[in-house]
Design an enzyme around this catalytic site. Sequence first.
Site, short mmCIF file in Angstrom:
data_model
loop_
_atom_site.label_atom_id
_atom_site.label_comp_id
_atom_site.label_asym_id
_atom_site.label_seq_id
_atom_site.Cartn_x
_atom_site.Cartn_y
_atom_site.Cartn_z
N HIS A 21 -58.44 2.88 -13.70
CA HIS A 21 -58.48 1.86 -14.64
C HIS A 21 -58.80 0.33 -13.95
O HIS A 21 -59.22 -0.43 -14.00
CB HIS A 21 -57.26 1.94 -15.43
CG HIS A 21 -57.29 0.95 -16.60
ND1 HIS A 21 -57.49 0.98 -18.04
CD2 HIS A 21 -56.75 -0.40 -16.41
CE1 HIS A 21 -56.98 -0.19 -18.43
NE2 HIS A 21 -56.66 -1.07 -17.64
N GLU A 22 -57.54 0.27 -13.11
CA GLU A 22 -57.64 -1.08 -12.33
C GLU A 22 -58.82 -1.26 -11.45
O GLU A 22 -59.23 -2.44 -11.52
CB GLU A 22 -56.40 -0.86 -11.42
CG GLU A 22 -55.06 -0.72 -12.40
CD GLU A 22 -54.81 -1.87 -13.43
OE1 GLU A 22 -55.16 -2.86 -13.48
OE2 GLU A 22 -54.09 -1.44 -14.35
N HIS A 71 -61.29 -3.04 -13.48
CA HIS A 71 -61.08 -4.75 -13.55
C HIS A 71 -61.53 -5.06 -12.12
O HIS A 71 -62.40 -6.23 -12.15
CB HIS A 71 -59.58 -4.99 -13.68
CG HIS A 71 -59.16 -4.64 -14.78
ND1 HIS A 71 -59.56 -5.22 -15.95
CD2 HIS A 71 -58.08 -3.86 -15.23
CE1 HIS A 71 -58.72 -5.02 -17.18
NE2 HIS A 71 -58.00 -4.11 -16.57
N GLU A 106 -61.20 -5.27 -19.97
CA GLU A 106 -60.76 -3.94 -20.51
C GLU A 106 -62.00 -2.98 -20.53
O GLU A 106 -61.83 -1.97 -20.48
CB GLU A 106 -59.93 -4.05 -21.66
CG GLU A 106 -58.67 -4.84 -21.38
CD GLU A 106 -57.75 -3.94 -20.39
OE1 GLU A 106 -57.95 -2.70 -20.06
OE2 GLU A 106 -56.93 -4.65 -19.76
#
Lengths: 485, 485
Positions: free
Chosen positions: B249-250, B253, B279
């Site tokens: 997830h990170e 980003h 996101e």
Amino acid sequence: LAEVEDLSRVIYLLDWDQQVLMPRGGGTVRAEQLATVQKLAHELFIDDEIGRLLDELRPYEESLPFESDDASLIRVTRRDWEKQRPVPTDLSAEMAKAGSEGMAAWAAAREAGDFGAFRPWLDRTLELKHRYIACFEPAEESYDILLDDYEPGLTTTEVRAVFDRLREVIVPLVDAVATDEAARFMAGPFPSQAQRALSLEALKAFGFDEESFRLDLSVHPFCTSLGIDDVRLTTRFEEGLESLFSSMHECGHGLYEHGVAPALERTPLGTGASMSLHESQSRLWENVIGRSLPFWRWFWPMTQAAFPEALGGVTLEEFHRAINRVRRSYIRVASDEVTYGLHIILRFELEQELLSGRLATGDLPEAWNARFEELIGTPVPDDRVGCLQDIHWSGGALGYFPSYQLGNVVSLQIWEKVREALPDVDEQIERGSFGDVHEWLRENLYRHGRKFTTAETLERLVGTGIDPEPYLRYLQAKFGSTVAA
Amino acid sequence: LAEVEDLSRVIYLLDWDQQVLMPRGGGTVRAEQLATVQKLAHELFIDDEIGRLLDELRPYEESLPFESDDASLIRVTRRDWEKQRPVPTDLSAEMAKAGSEGMAAWAAAREAGDFGAFRPWLDRTLELKHRYIACFEPAEESYDILLDDYEPGLTTTEVRAVFDRLREVIVPLVDAVATDEAARFMAGPFPSQAQRALSLEALKAFGFDEESFRLDLSVHPFCTSLGIDDVRLTTRFEEGLESLFSSMHECGHGLYEHGVAPALERTPLGTGASMSLHESQSRLWENVIGRSLPFWRWFWPMTQAAFPEALGGVTLEEFHRAINRVRRSYIRVASDEVTYGLHIILRFELEQELLSGRLATGDLPEAWNARFEELIGTPVPDDRVGCLQDIHWSGGALGYFPSYQLGNVVSLQIWEKVREALPDVDEQIERGSFGDVHEWLRENLYRHGRKFTTAETLERLVGTGIDPEPYLRYLQAKFGSTVAA
């Protein structure tokens, strides 16, 4: 002033992060960030309004005792303002940027052992230092102006006098006691994790606590303080037990920063008084305590248990002799207490020659190696362990090195006072009890922050200026007797 | 503008360091440092001169194509200036300080499961938000002004319409497919070191490289970018394999930040366009790719080898089903793709009620728990996994949560385009080859930084606004079929 101080600490964080964590790719923009914060800090501080307020406060200052917080704040701020005010903000920002870029270039050049790759950065440092020096009234020697950044008020002539006296005693002492014989057990193995755990045992006994301190890794060990309760030490795992001693060294710096009175936080007084006083503390905890026999009477069982393979069959006395062996070696930070001063004298002389132009940067490796052999008596195999070993010049810290040896000298002036105040200090240390020493140092030195200069501090503590004799007595006693034993 | 941007990144570092490394004692002075830098950044940016230059540049801007770097720089800077200009600098600094102090208080309160200890900070956040909102012309709804900080131009009404539609489909879908049956092997053991190594395998295949990225630990996982080549991801090791998915997830980003065109560095355009677009990328790499069957066809052998004890006898299909199990659980960041949206709707509604005063902060735990049970269908055992689980409110990020679910929605609008452009994308992913996907996203989204709003970006990419249907089709197809299978 609180905001200026905040920005100073932000600069420390940007620098700490660069040395400890930053991915290599971040270097370009990091240098810009440092330059921007430095520029704003400088602009805020040199403002006319601060000068006007300092003038307005003069009668108030004179109405207060010299040693009061307020008088000290005004006095030290005035000194800082007069030192920073003549420097153009652009130059101040450019120095910050060059320092950041230079450190990145140095780390790569050192890794590659490539002085040629570092030389342009050294040239740039020198060019910036010349521009910086030109901002001020000429001093007796140009080097005075740089020295003053780390040792307010001290002159090159004074340092030279101290160093000449040291040289007179140390050179023959090295001749008498240096040895190439190595204790085989000092080759290890000393696994990094066990070294770290052991270092933390010592540090915690000294006063390190995890609510206020960190211990990380960096190419060159250092200490920085982002606040009285946010003190960052770094170490590195190279050969032998270097990490243990470098951790104790940085912890000495850290205890000083952590011991500043909370009332001084976020003021220009909220840090150590000078680099020599700072180094007096790092060297005191590293050497005067950390390489002493009483310390090892306490710490030896833990150390032996941590490294059973290397140290299983070794006695305390053998070990203590090994960590105090005097050896003609290349690396300053790993050198013994006797030769250490010669490493500093070398740098002190070369810095002056580089600054005056008597030595061209291209000739530095050759000059380093020749002078090293002359002073320390052994040839340097390559620049990595020669003129590329230290980070200081890459970051613009020219004039800093003398502080280390002055710190050694001062540490013994202070230590004699500790001994007077705590006659049973050796017994305390043998029990692993450092609270009284720490408390004495905090009460008499740390809590004052930057209120007093080195000279003022020594006058208050020992009633004299910088005096090499206690240090020389210590060296003779400790290393003379080591030889005899 | 470059200096303002430098200060923004310095704030990110102060914040990152606080969350990842800072000793607890550093909190007080850190909050002051953050406030000082925020104050200076705000003062620099809202200067009259910037307004005057923006006016002066209007004809130049109009002479350029809308999508040019320069026109975009002027346009986006004007929008930022108009949003920041009405806010007093003192308020801006106070919000920064409160955010820093609040995060420290939250971390302690969460650890202790003590909402009472956190409540004063929530009150303070709300009070500051009211003062912030009062700086602007009244909007249709007060919440619009907060939302606009994360989603420029988007209104609460528009979000509500999207969320109403999602709720209509998701609630019955959860009823149809949610299960309490747990695959026993998901209890581990999954040793942290092996999770970290495995996560880095996935991340490196996605585009993480150590020259430009770091992966560290923090209480709440996040990503921050100190520069295009200094991207910091964090993760945490809690139950199960959460760390692997939070790392992916990170990383989403991070790839966005790392993919911004170098020409935009040190400008207001040099970061992601909006939080929903951000996101969309974190959720795309975490879920659309990272929980897909093609991904696991590639990654399963490595995963099984990393955790032989837990996964030795498990098949790929069993594992894939387990990581996509729909479950009525408490923690948003660890929740499945179907219930996730309900976690966000809960926060979106509670934020509006807190802001309007219809809900008192003292009643939050009760309201959270009641609404949670109503929406997600299971009681909350304690506040630690209830209203204390997220860091956002403590740092002042009210109005941020909707972005997460909008990101899910947008990720599928974008993913449909990726599929059109790369018809063999599943086969590529099965081979562990992510270069084409990464390149498509960089070319079409990442490199533009903040040049275009969410609406403008979607218009350029898919020709519509935010549209929940692709996302709902994806959920139906993926989770309908999981059930059937």
